[in-house]
Design an enzyme around this catalytic site. Sequence first.
Site: not given
Ligand code: IMP
Length: 427
Positions: A14-18, A41-42, A144, A225, A332
Site C-alpha cells: 500500500d505504498e502507492g505503487k499502482g 489492490g492497485h 508439486r 505487496q 503521500k
Molecule cells: P495473503 O497475501 O492474503 O496471504 O495475506 C498475508 C498478509 O499480507 C496479510 O497481512 C495481508 O493483509 C497482507 N497483504 C496481502 N496483500 C497485500 C497488499 O496488496 N497490500 C497490503 N497488504 C497485503
Amino acid sequence: MSRSVVILGTQWGDEGKGKIVDLLARDVDAVVRYQGGHNAGHTLVINGEKTVLHVIPSGVLTERARCLVGNGVVVAPQALMKEVEGLEARGIEVRSRLGLSPACPAILPFHEAMDRAREAARGSRAIGTTGRGIGPAYEDKIVRHGLRLADLADPQRLKDKLESVVDYYNFLLVNYYKAEAVVLQAVADEAARLGEILKPMFTDVTGDLHDLRAAGGKILFEGAQGSLLDIDHGTYPFVTSSNTTVGGVLTGAGVGPRDIDYVLGITKAYTTRVGGGPFPTELDDADGRMMAERGVEFGATTGRPRRCGWLDAVAMKRMARVNGVTGLCITKLDVLDTFEQVKICTAYEGVDYFPVGAEEWQSVRPVYETLPGWKSQTKGLTDVGGLPSAARAYLDRLEELIGVPVHMLSTGPERDANVILQHPFSG
Ligand code: IMP
C-alpha cells in the site's frame, strides 16, 4: 536502448505503487506482474475516476503497453475475468494486450476455502490474510500437486489432476477444519470453462521478455505487496506467500539479474500495515489517527482500516539493500503537511541483529529522531523548488539514513501529481 525498471514497495504494501506504475507505463512496451495474486489492490485515479486493479498489470490503462503476467503470479481465473470484463465494460481493450504465462499456478475455490478455514482456526494468532487463497495456491506449487493455467485449458489433464487434489482438500477441510467440502464437478466445470476463455491469452512470457529486451524494448516490472511482507525477508509468519523482494522478478518472470537496470523503491512518507503482525513504529494516538484520516488508509482489496505509524528508516535501509534499490519514490508526503513535528525511527533497541521473525520483531523498541513539521501544503506539487525547506530536510535525512537518493515524489492521487528528480527510464 533497452531498459528495464522494477517498481516495488519497501514497506508492508500500500505504498502507492499502482499510481507510479501507471505513470511510468505510459512510455513502455510491457508491464509485468511477477508475484502475488489478487490479494494486491492497485488504486489508480485518472481524470478523477478511480480504478482498483488486482491481477491485471497497472499498465492496462495506458495506450500501448503489453500487460504480462509471469509464472510467479498465482491466478484466480474467475477474479481475473471479472477484472477483464469490468475494464471492457468501460471500453478498455484488454484481451489482445494481456499475456498470461500458462505456468501460473491456478487459485481454485478450495484454496480460498482453505485460506479462510486456516485463518479461523488460528484464532487470535490469525495472520489477517486477504482470504483470497494465496497461501494455499503457493503451497500446492511447492508441494508439486498444484494445477497451472495450462492444466485448466486441457480437459483431460484438468480432470486427472483435479480429482486427487480436491480429494485431499476435502479430507482436510471436513475432517481437520470442520469446514464445508467443495463439489468436484462444480469446480471442474467452472475451471474448464475459464480455461477455455483464458487459453487465447497464453503466451511464453519469459520468451517474450527476452525478445523485447533484445529488440531494445522498455519493460516495467510491477511488484505487489511490500518487501516486509516477503516470505523470506519479511515479518514471518505475518507475511504473504511470495518473494515480494527483487528476487521474485528473476524467478517469477524468468529474467536474469543483468536484465534489471533500475529498481524504484516506493516508500510512503510514514508507514502503514493491514492485517496482523509486528509493526515497531505503530501509533495508537492522535498522530496515528491523523495519518489514517488524512491518508484515507483503508485496504484497497479488503477495505480494512490500515494501521499507521512513523517511517522506519532501519527497516527501510535493510529493504533498500535486499532489493538493490536505485532510487526512492516517496509517496503521500502531503499527509504529513499538518503535523507540528515528524519522527523517524533511526535505531532499534532490544535486538542484536535485524529481526528474523515475529518473535524478534516483537522485542524491537524503536528509537526516534524528531524533526520540525513543514505545516504547509505539498499536495499537488510538481516542482521541487516549491517544497517547503522543512519537508526538504525530512527527505534529506531519509536519504542519509536509508542510503539511497530520492528520485521521485508522489504528491497526490492524480496521475500528474508528482515531482520527478530523476526519471527511472532515463539512464
Ligand atoms: P495473503 O497475501 O492474503 O496471504 O495475506 C498475508 C498478509 O499480507 C496479510 O497481512 C495481508 O493483509 C497482507 N497483504 C496481502 N496483500 C497485500 C497488499 O496488496 N497490500 C497490503 N497488504 C497485503
